[in-house]
Design a protein around this motif. Structure first.
Motif, PDB file in Angstrom:
ATOM      1  N   LYS A   1       0.816  -1.218   0.000  1.00  0.00           N
ATOM      2  CA  LYS A   1       0.000   0.000   0.000  1.00  0.00           C
ATOM      3  C   LYS A   1       0.847   1.265   0.000  1.00  0.00           C
ATOM      4  CE  LYS A   1      -0.658   0.001   5.041  1.00  0.00           C
ATOM      5  NZ  LYS A   1      -1.688  -0.060   6.110  1.00  0.00           N
ATOM      6  N   GLY A   2       2.168   1.115   0.243  1.00  0.00           N
ATOM      7  CA  GLY A   2       3.040   2.278   0.134  1.00  0.00           C
ATOM      8  C   GLY A   2       3.948   2.493   1.333  1.00  0.00           C
ATOM      9  N   ASN A   3       5.033   3.220   1.083  1.00  0.00           N
ATOM     10  CA  ASN A   3       5.977   3.614   2.128  1.00  0.00           C
ATOM     11  C   ASN A   3       5.248   4.471   3.174  1.00  0.00           C
ATOM     12  OD1 ASN A   3       7.756   5.510   3.480  1.00  0.00           O
ATOM     13  ND2 ASN A   3       9.386   4.912   2.073  1.00  0.00           N
ATOM     14  N   PRO A   4       5.308   4.111   4.456  1.00  0.00           N
ATOM     15  CA  PRO A   4       4.594   4.878   5.490  1.00  0.00           C
ATOM     16  C   PRO A   4       4.977   6.358   5.519  1.00  0.00           C
ATOM     17  CG  PRO A   4       5.320   2.779   6.365  1.00  0.00           C
ATOM     18  CD  PRO A   4       5.953   2.910   5.007  1.00  0.00           C
ATOM     19  N   ASN A   5       6.239   6.658   5.221  1.00  0.00           N
ATOM     20  CA  ASN A   5       6.671   8.060   5.228  1.00  0.00           C
ATOM     21  C   ASN A   5       6.015   8.855   4.106  1.00  0.00           C
ATOM     22  OD1 ASN A   5       8.460   7.609   7.412  1.00  0.00           O
ATOM     23  ND2 ASN A   5      10.008   6.818   5.998  1.00  0.00           N
TER      24      ASN A   5
ATOM     25  N   THR B   1      -1.613  -4.694  -5.911  1.00  0.00           N
ATOM     26  CA  THR B   1      -0.811  -5.779  -5.337  1.00  0.00           C
ATOM     27  C   THR B   1      -0.623  -6.912  -6.336  1.00  0.00           C
ATOM     28  OG1 THR B   1      -1.650  -5.232  -3.136  1.00  0.00           O
ATOM     29  CG2 THR B   1      -0.640  -7.397  -3.411  1.00  0.00           C
ATOM     30  N   ARG B   2      -1.639  -7.177  -7.151  1.00  0.00           N
ATOM     31  CA  ARG B   2      -1.543  -8.255  -8.133  1.00  0.00           C
ATOM     32  C   ARG B   2      -0.856  -7.804  -9.423  1.00  0.00           C
ATOM     33  NH1 ARG B   2      -1.325 -10.909  -4.432  1.00  0.00           N
ATOM     34  NH2 ARG B   2      -3.101 -11.791  -3.311  1.00  0.00           N
ATOM     35  N   ILE B   3      -0.870  -6.512  -9.707  1.00  0.00           N
ATOM     36  CA  ILE B   3      -0.234  -6.018 -10.932  1.00  0.00           C
ATOM     37  C   ILE B   3       1.288  -5.936 -10.763  1.00  0.00           C
ATOM     38  CG2 ILE B   3       0.004  -4.008 -12.468  1.00  0.00           C
ATOM     39  CD1 ILE B   3      -3.017  -3.471 -11.877  1.00  0.00           C
ATOM     40  N   CYS B   4       1.741  -5.316  -9.687  1.00  0.00           N
ATOM     41  CA  CYS B   4       3.207  -5.184  -9.521  1.00  0.00           C
ATOM     42  C   CYS B   4       3.653  -5.278  -8.071  1.00  0.00           C
ATOM     43  CB  CYS B   4       3.701  -3.873 -10.142  1.00  0.00           C
ATOM     44  SG  CYS B   4       2.997  -2.400  -9.398  1.00  0.00           S
ATOM     45  N   PHE B   5       2.751  -5.594  -7.172  1.00  0.00           N
ATOM     46  CA  PHE B   5       2.972  -5.777  -5.741  1.00  0.00           C
ATOM     47  C   PHE B   5       3.342  -4.483  -5.040  1.00  0.00           C
ATOM     48  CE2 PHE B   5       5.673  -6.804  -2.004  1.00  0.00           C
ATOM     49  CZ  PHE B   5       4.640  -7.247  -1.201  1.00  0.00           C
ATOM     50  N   SER B   6       4.487  -3.870  -5.393  1.00  0.00           N
ATOM     51  CA  SER B   6       4.846  -2.627  -4.718  1.00  0.00           C
ATOM     52  C   SER B   6       5.683  -1.757  -5.649  1.00  0.00           C
ATOM     53  CB  SER B   6       5.606  -2.893  -3.413  1.00  0.00           C
ATOM     54  OG  SER B   6       6.894  -3.414  -3.668  1.00  0.00           O
ATOM     55  N   THR B   7       5.790  -0.504  -5.276  1.00  0.00           N
ATOM     56  CA  THR B   7       6.491   0.516  -6.057  1.00  0.00           C
ATOM     57  C   THR B   7       7.910   0.671  -5.514  1.00  0.00           C
ATOM     58  OG1 THR B   7       4.414   1.608  -6.573  1.00  0.00           O
ATOM     59  CG2 THR B   7       6.395   2.985  -6.645  1.00  0.00           C
ATOM     60  N   PRO B   8       8.909   0.983  -6.375  1.00  0.00           N
ATOM     61  CA  PRO B   8      10.312   1.052  -5.936  1.00  0.00           C
ATOM     62  C   PRO B   8      10.503   1.798  -4.618  1.00  0.00           C
ATOM     63  CG  PRO B   8      10.205   1.303  -8.299  1.00  0.00           C
ATOM     64  CD  PRO B   8       8.787   1.242  -7.817  1.00  0.00           C
ATOM     65  N   ALA B   9      11.076   1.094  -3.650  1.00  0.00           N
ATOM     66  CA  ALA B   9      11.172   1.607  -2.283  1.00  0.00           C
ATOM     67  C   ALA B   9      12.020   2.869  -2.154  1.00  0.00           C
ATOM     68  CB  ALA B   9      11.694   0.504  -1.367  1.00  0.00           C
ATOM     69  N   PRO B  10      13.245   2.924  -2.718  1.00  0.00           N
ATOM     70  CA  PRO B  10      14.050   4.133  -2.512  1.00  0.00           C
ATOM     71  C   PRO B  10      13.421   5.377  -3.128  1.00  0.00           C
ATOM     72  CG  PRO B  10      15.101   2.665  -4.110  1.00  0.00           C
ATOM     73  CD  PRO B  10      13.985   1.901  -3.482  1.00  0.00           C
ATOM     74  N   LEU B  11      12.717   5.217  -4.236  1.00  0.00           N
ATOM     75  CA  LEU B  11      12.105   6.378  -4.881  1.00  0.00           C
ATOM     76  C   LEU B  11      10.873   6.852  -4.107  1.00  0.00           C
ATOM     77  CD1 LEU B  11      12.621   5.295  -8.577  1.00  0.00           C
ATOM     78  CD2 LEU B  11      13.871   7.029  -7.288  1.00  0.00           C
ATOM     79  N   GLN B  12      10.154   5.920  -3.487  1.00  0.00           N
ATOM     80  CA  GLN B  12       9.060   6.342  -2.611  1.00  0.00           C
ATOM     81  C   GLN B  12       9.601   7.181  -1.453  1.00  0.00           C
ATOM     82  OE1 GLN B  12       5.689   3.878  -1.467  1.00  0.00           O
ATOM     83  NE2 GLN B  12       6.605   2.177  -2.603  1.00  0.00           N
ATOM     84  N   GLN B  13      10.677   6.713  -0.852  1.00  0.00           N
ATOM     85  CA  GLN B  13      11.260   7.464   0.262  1.00  0.00           C
ATOM     86  C   GLN B  13      11.765   8.827  -0.212  1.00  0.00           C
ATOM     87  OE1 GLN B  13      11.221   7.057   3.408  1.00  0.00           O
ATOM     88  NE2 GLN B  13      12.651   8.683   4.014  1.00  0.00           N
TER      89      GLN B  13
END
Length: 436
Positions: A80-84, A288-300
């Motif tokens: 659902k996304g990076n909490p920050n 979640t079924r399409i790509c599960f999650s979005t690139p973590a470092p770029l979300q941060q």
């Protein structure tokens, strides 16, 4: 199996992606034409075609990426996304909506396009229908059709006076009768794009209220693509989810946002969907079924970027920068007497080139002729003879209406470029005087 079907690519491909042999999409065709013209002439072509930035994101955003990479944000982010980032966006939308927004009202997606895709897959099933205003951003159509749903088109009416004078987004009016006729028992969604690509129109409060009243009456979801939300040039930016005259519309509105558009970083592919938690849960399920999650470092990095943007007035300064860019670019068309639609938001300018007289004996390649509309010829000629790239906007019109549509005499230009590039484009476009 026969010899004809022995090739698995031929025998097993999804027929949805069937294309006429040798056909190219608008982006491939125009970019390849520009590359060939540059190679032939040995001179750079000024590319104002696709809406990608000619410059890097601001230093503070770049520094945020480096910081995120070094701080351990290199494994899967929550679906659902990076909490920050969720926290930053809840603050952003709490200010915009004038009420507290919770993290379960936001889904982080891999770019705004995947956000739209997740909305469509979260709510559309075969046999359903979605309404799209025409002209439209071309990606909406396959995203809807791949769910098995059908697109219903409703016209934003081409203003007749645009052939002779400048117009505003308010002159591009909704076909209200067509909208009401398009709604039926199969309709689930109405998709709007504000600020609008390719027109530059911002839907005004009266239009949004009227659309919203129909959505409420027929129990529909409004999907509001607001990827250019930080590029509006009036005093305020009306949104379906913030209408004071129709506050209940917020309960059925899903808003699409984009970090790529906000921070001049289209390659980062970080977007989001905001709306009521009971709707967003289905967007998260699809995502979640399409790509599960979005690139973590770029979300941060986007989370840190939003935090700093508040303190350094980045978005306000960017709006001022774009007002200047439009002033630089618009002047050549004012001087030439070529009409355009004043951009109320976004970073595109739609220019009417009806008065430009391309030589009748000009020779075009077959792949341009095969497109069947004059704006493709205009785009090709402008690249080859003037050295400036624009996009033929009939690509954003339902195919059955492209020929003889007013947009057939127009081109769309992207101003998300360095001022020096816009100034070079202006110098080249002055040559159009010889063809008026």
């Amino acid at each position: 199996m026969s010899q004809m079907n022995s090739n698995p690519a031929v025998a097993l491909h999804n027929p949805y992606f069937e294309q006429k042999q040798g056909s190219k999409d608008v982006w491939s065709l125009i970019n390849e034409t520009a590359a060939a013209a540059q190679a032939e002439s040995g001179k750079p072509i000024v590319n104002l075609g696709q809406g990608f930035f000619s410059y890097n994101p601001p230093d503070f955003a770049i520094d945020s990426v480096i910081h995120a990479l070094k701080s351990g944000f290199n494994q899967y982010a929550p679906a659902k996304g990076n909490p920050n980032l969720l926290k930053q966006l809840t603050q952003h939308y709490s200010e915009e909506l004038g009420r507290p927004v919770q993290t379960n009202e936001i889904a982080i997606t891999t770019g705004a396009n995947e956000g739209m895709f997740s909305v469509f897959f979260g709510f559309l099933t075969p046999g359903d229908e979605a309404i799209v205003f025409d002209p439209f951003f071309d990606q909406y159509i396959p995203n809807i059709e791949m769910t098995g749903a059908r697109v219903r088109y409703v016209e934003l009416k081409f203003p007749d006076k645009f052939n002779t004078e400048n117009v505003t987004g308010d002159d591009w009016t909704v076909d209200w009768e067509g909208l009401e006729t398009a709604i039926n028992s199969k309709t689930k969604l109405i998709v709007i794009n504000t600020p609008h690509n390719p027109i530059g129109k911002i839907f005004n409060e009266q239009e949004l209220k009227r659309i919203g009243e129909l959505a409420i009456k027929h129990n529909l979801i409004v999907v509001s693509d607001e990827v250019y939300e930080n590029l509006y040039f009036g005093a305020e930016f009306p949104r379906p989810a913030t209408l004071k005259s129709l506050p209940e519309l917020a309960k059925r509105t899903l808003t699409i946002g984009s970090a790529g558009k906000s921070f001049a970083a289209t390659g980062w592919r970080v977007g989001w969907v905001h709306g009521p938690a009971e709707l967003v849960q289905y967007v998260i399920a699809a995502h979640t079924r399409i790509c599960f999650s979005t690139p973590a470092p770029l979300q941060q990095a986007v989370a840190e970027g939003f935090e700093q943007a508040k303190s350094n007035n980045y978005f306000e300064n960017t709006r001022r920068d774009y007002i200047k860019k439009y002033e630089i670019f618009n002047k050549v068309f004012d001087d030439l007497g070529l009409p355009y639609t004043f951009a109320q938001g976004g970073y595109f300018l739609l220019v009417n080139l009806l008065s430009v007289k391309v030589p009748k004996d000009y020779v075009y390649p077959q792949e341009i002729l095969d497109k069947g509309t004059d704006d493709y010829k205009l785009a090709y000629w402008l690249i080859k003879e003037i050295g400036v790239v624009g996009i033929p906007p009939t690509e954003f019109v339902v195919p059955s209406k492209r020929v003889a549509h007013g947009l057939e005499k127009c081109l769309r230009f992207a101003v998300c470029k360095d001022d020096s590039i816009l100034e070079e484009a202006v110098e080249r476009l002055k040559k159009l005087k010889d063809y008026l």
